[in-house]
Motif scaffolding. Structure first.
Motif, short mmCIF file in Angstrom:
data_model
loop_
_atom_site.label_atom_id
_atom_site.label_comp_id
_atom_site.label_asym_id
_atom_site.label_seq_id
_atom_site.Cartn_x
_atom_site.Cartn_y
_atom_site.Cartn_z
N VAL A 145 0.85 -1.19 0.00
CA VAL A 145 0.00 0.00 0.00
C VAL A 145 0.89 1.24 0.00
O VAL A 145 2.04 1.20 0.43
CB VAL A 145 -0.96 0.03 1.21
CG1 VAL A 145 -1.84 -1.21 1.23
CG2 VAL A 145 -0.20 0.14 2.53
N LEU A 166 -7.04 -0.34 2.34
CA LEU A 166 -6.33 -0.82 3.51
C LEU A 166 -7.04 -1.99 4.18
O LEU A 166 -6.40 -2.91 4.69
CB LEU A 166 -6.13 0.32 4.52
CG LEU A 166 -5.43 1.58 4.01
CD1 LEU A 166 -5.10 2.51 5.18
CD2 LEU A 166 -4.17 1.24 3.23
N VAL A 176 4.08 -0.84 3.72
CA VAL A 176 3.65 0.54 3.53
C VAL A 176 4.78 1.32 2.87
O VAL A 176 5.93 1.28 3.33
CB VAL A 176 3.29 1.21 4.88
CG1 VAL A 176 2.80 2.64 4.65
CG2 VAL A 176 2.21 0.39 5.60
N HIS A 195 -5.94 -2.42 11.08
CA HIS A 195 -6.31 -1.44 10.06
C HIS A 195 -5.86 -0.04 10.51
O HIS A 195 -5.29 0.73 9.71
CB HIS A 195 -7.82 -1.47 9.83
CG HIS A 195 -8.31 -0.59 8.72
ND1 HIS A 195 -8.37 0.78 8.82
CD2 HIS A 195 -8.75 -0.90 7.48
CE1 HIS A 195 -8.85 1.29 7.69
NE2 HIS A 195 -9.07 0.28 6.85
N VAL A 252 -2.03 0.28 10.15
CA VAL A 252 -1.61 0.49 8.75
C VAL A 252 -1.92 1.92 8.33
O VAL A 252 -1.10 2.59 7.70
CB VAL A 252 -2.31 -0.53 7.82
CG1 VAL A 252 -2.00 -0.20 6.35
CG2 VAL A 252 -1.85 -1.94 8.15
N TRP A 253 -3.12 2.40 8.68
CA TRP A 253 -3.50 3.77 8.30
C TRP A 253 -2.57 4.79 8.96
O TRP A 253 -2.15 5.77 8.32
CB TRP A 253 -4.95 4.05 8.68
CG TRP A 253 -5.30 5.51 8.56
CD1 TRP A 253 -5.63 6.35 9.55
CD2 TRP A 253 -5.29 6.29 7.36
NE1 TRP A 253 -5.83 7.62 9.06
CE2 TRP A 253 -5.64 7.61 7.72
CE3 TRP A 253 -5.02 6.00 6.02
CZ2 TRP A 253 -5.72 8.64 6.78
CZ3 TRP A 253 -5.09 7.03 5.09
CH2 TRP A 253 -5.44 8.33 5.47
#
Length: 270
Positions: free
Chosen positions: A52, A210, A222, A257, A260-261
């Protein structure tokens, strides 16, 4: 923890050789655009890894290097696919694009058969494989339908079946479900997980979703804004086998989640 599939490839003497290995890969397009900068990444056999990052950070460029679509003399560093230099047309690698790219003059069954046809599989074998995979993606009743008679989600199911019909050990996926509505996307993520768990392939998935990355992956990589660099490698410690639908109610899924964000937001704000 690694997936059971990836762990099965480990021996008593340590990890198996990487299925995909990027070593300090840097790619420049023209004189002005540095797309990737010093990217090193290893993906184990049978591992599911998602990439991502912001648009333009070189995610698809990584896929194209692995697929042999960018010649090795066009970038710095190194890439190894099952211990060898990547080459275009490598039968160990299947590549699923964002668009279904189905042949409009072929039925769903004959579209799935196309990969085996190109690779010289005998008709009985490729017909058997195609029918089995169409049934696996829920389209057994539509094998004689042409693409124009199928919804977008159904066409992507055919494309997914065609990709798995190549029987390649490595699967590269570039935003395959990006244009689908949320419900159809979750349904196809579920189909993908079921096929992956049954076929034990190595998967490298590029996505902007995501939730998708966390739901299907063993690890989420990432990347920063261009020039793309790896800023985080997040282990997804969710038990397998998984249900994408059930994960929507799982607090651990939402915690991952959020992580990751957070890392992606930090990368975009740097």
């Amino acid at each position: 923890m690694p997936s059971a599939t990836a762990s099965a490839h480990r021996s008593a003497n340590g990890p198996a050789p990487a299925a995909l290995r990027f070593s300090r890969a840097s790619v420049r397009f023209g004189r002005e655009v540095l797309a990737l900068d010093d990217v090193s990444l290893e993906i184990a056999p049978g591992e599911f890894v998602s990439i991502v990052g912001p648009s333009g950070c070189g995610k698809t460029t990584l896929l194209n290097i692995a697929a042999g679509l960018i010649p090795s003399d066009s970038y710095q560093g190194d890439c190894q696919v099952l211990g060898r230099k990547p080459v275009s047309g490598n039968r160990d690698v299947a590549y699923m694009l964002a668009r279904d790219a189905l042949c409009p003059w072929r039925t769903a069954l004959r579209n799935v058969e196309l990969a085996g046809e190109i690779r010289g599989q005998p008709m009985p074998r490729r017909r058997e494989v195609a029918r089995t995979l169409l049934a696996s993606v829920g389209l057994g009743e539509f094998e004689n339908s042409y693409p124009k008679h199928l919804s977008h989600g159904m066409r992507q199911r055919v494309a997914l079946a065609r990709t798995f019909s190549m029987e390649s050990s490595i699967l590269l996926m570039d935003e395959p479900f990006g244009a689908l509505d949320s419900l159809t996307k979750i349904q196809l993520q579920e189909v993908l997980l079921n096929l992956w768990q049954a076929k034990a392939k190595t998967v490298m998935l590029v996505t902007h979703d995501l939730g998708e990355a966390v739901a299907v992956s063993d690890r989420v990589i990432v990347m920063s804004a261009r020039p793309g660099r790896i800023v985080a490698d997040i282990r997804i410690d969710l038990p397998r086998p998984r249900s994408v639908k059930s994960l929507q109610k799982d607090p651990a899924f939402h915690t991952l989640h959020a992580e990751v964000w957070k890392r992606l937001d930090e990368a975009m704000s740097a």
